[in-house]
Design a protein around this motif. Structure first.
Motif, PDB file in Angstrom:
ATOM      1  N   ARG A  26      28.127  45.291  33.876  1.00 22.36           N
ATOM      2  CA  ARG A  26      29.498  45.462  33.183  1.00 22.36           C
ATOM      3  C   ARG A  26      29.980  46.645  33.099  1.00 22.36           C
ATOM      4  O   ARG A  26      31.121  47.020  33.317  1.00 22.36           O
ATOM      5  N   ASP A  27      29.061  47.430  32.303  1.00 20.36           N
ATOM      6  CA  ASP A  27      29.668  48.661  31.861  1.00 20.36           C
ATOM      7  C   ASP A  27      29.862  49.615  33.069  1.00 20.36           C
ATOM      8  O   ASP A  27      31.088  50.311  33.115  1.00 20.36           O
TER       9      ASP A  27
ATOM     10  N   VAL B 127      24.607  41.156  39.832  1.00 19.03           N
ATOM     11  CA  VAL B 127      25.735  40.493  40.150  1.00 19.03           C
ATOM     12  C   VAL B 127      25.516  39.422  41.249  1.00 19.03           C
ATOM     13  O   VAL B 127      24.554  39.510  42.233  1.00 19.03           O
TER      14      VAL B 127
ATOM     15  N   LEU C 117      33.765  46.334  33.707  1.00 18.50           N
ATOM     16  CA  LEU C 117      34.047  45.089  33.157  1.00 18.50           C
ATOM     17  C   LEU C 117      34.351  45.204  31.784  1.00 18.50           C
ATOM     18  O   LEU C 117      34.991  44.083  30.974  1.00 18.50           O
ATOM     19  N   LYS C 118      33.717  45.920  31.161  1.00 15.78           N
ATOM     20  CA  LYS C 118      33.846  45.968  29.669  1.00 15.78           C
ATOM     21  C   LYS C 118      35.317  46.436  29.268  1.00 15.78           C
ATOM     22  O   LYS C 118      35.740  45.949  27.876  1.00 15.78           O
TER      23      LYS C 118
ATOM     24  N   VAL D  31      27.073  39.170  36.788  1.00 15.85           N
ATOM     25  CA  VAL D  31      28.651  39.184  36.945  1.00 15.85           C
ATOM     26  C   VAL D  31      28.807  38.234  37.929  1.00 15.85           C
ATOM     27  O   VAL D  31      28.231  38.366  39.194  1.00 15.85           O
TER      28      VAL D  31
ATOM     29  N   ALA E  24      37.566  43.504  28.812  1.00 15.88           N
ATOM     30  CA  ALA E  24      37.247  42.384  28.314  1.00 15.88           C
ATOM     31  C   ALA E  24      38.335  42.001  27.387  1.00 15.88           C
ATOM     32  O   ALA E  24      39.159  42.574  26.995  1.00 15.88           O
TER      33      ALA E  24
ATOM     34  N   ASP F  50      34.893  37.205  37.151  1.00 11.63           N
ATOM     35  CA  ASP F  50      35.043  38.598  36.710  1.00 11.63           C
ATOM     36  C   ASP F  50      35.565  39.462  37.786  1.00 11.63           C
ATOM     37  O   ASP F  50      35.992  40.414  37.457  1.00 11.63           O
TER      38      ASP F  50
END
Ligand code: KMH
Ligand code: ZN
Length: 279
Positions: A270-271, A45, A275-276, A78, A279, A103
């Motif tokens: 992301r997981d 990140v 963040l996933k 990220v 999407a 993000d």
């Protein structure tokens, strides 16, 4: 306990002057090179403050948009924009940061003395930031400068619901003159308060200045993640200025590996951060 470590790099900040800290990345090119190198070392990140043509902190929307685009093109990090800006930035400019569609964005959970200044975060402003991020699918990182900020976060989530993506991630910013100290005891107090937040809430921690190393070790031992970078410390060791953000990320990666919690990939970050789902 998590088996990997999320490492955030905060390479620039809004507080140090380029003239005083020549290694600070202030141009877009410098930022992109830094981002690529920190990603190669293990950061997942990037917490971004940008500078103008005179290397002064700015929240110029065009520059922010260009920065998000350039970081996305050159890295899979990220991208987290600072909504904190500099202590002098007006609320309207700080809210406009979200128009650059990062993000993530930071969301500080209360007002705190900041050296000789005041970092103002009124309740209504916090609610505005949180709800606008919900509407736009931007994942917040809640910045916690003091224990009371966790109580404010509990109140925020109770009244206004979970953030975009459904996961709550906080960052303990420790050792700011005016905020909580950068000590193991303070970190443990914060971790204990997380029981009042949604199950699965994750945390990272950063120690300002000389508290960098104690906070990093305390966070790893408590199952937390790490934020490092020249926003938070410009001294590597007594009498040794930081040479680059890469030096700080490399040290964090080394500590994480010693703790047998190697750096997390950006995909895993992301997981973790929701963040996933977003999407
Ligand atoms: N520059 C500080 C006043 C954030 O990025 O959200 C605020 C700050 C926090 O750095
Ligand atoms: Zn910041």
């Amino acid at each position: 306990m998590t088996t990997t470590t999320l490492i955030t790099v905060a390479p620039t900040g809004a507080e140090s002057a380029k003239a005083d800290v020549p290694a600070l990345p202030v141009t877009l090119d410098e930022l992109v090179v830094t981002a690529k190198e920190c990603a190669a070392l293990g950061a997942s990140v990037i917490h971004v403050h940008i500078r103008d043509g005179q290397a002064k902190p700015t929240l110029d929307l065009g520059r922010l948009r260009d920065t998000v685009a350039a970081l996305r093109e050159s890295t899979d990090l990220v991208v987290q924009l600072s909504s904190g800006g500099a202590v002098t930035d007006p609320e309207a400019d700080r809210l406009r940061v979200l128009d650059a569609a990062p993000d993530m964005a930071s969301c500080t959970m209360g007002t705190v003395n900041f050296g000789d200044d005041v970092f103002l975060n009124r309740w209504e402003f916090i609610v505005d930031l949180h709800t606008r991020m919900q509407e736009r699918g931007i994942v917040p990182e809640y910045e916690i400068f003091d224990l009371g900020h966790l109580a404010a976060l509990e109140r925020l989530l109770d009244k206004h619901g979970l953030p975009a993506g459904g996961h709550v991630h906080v960052d303990f910013v420790m050792g700011v003159p005016g905020g909580m100290p950068g000590t193991t005891a303070a970190l443990v107090s914060c971790v204990n308060e997380l029981r009042n937040l949604p199950a699965g809430t994750t945390f990272s921690a950063t120690g300002i200045g000389r508290t960098t190393i104690p906070v990093m070790l305390a966070s790893l031992s408590a199952g937390g993640h790490l934020r490092v970078g020249m926003e938070d410390t410009v001294t590597y060791a007594k009498g040794r200025p930081v040479e680059s953000n890469m030096q700080l990320v490399a040290r964090a990666v080394g500590f994480a590996q010693l703790a047998q919690r190697p750096p997390m990939t950006p995909a895993d970050a992301r997981d973790l951060l929701g963040l996933k789902n977003n999407a």
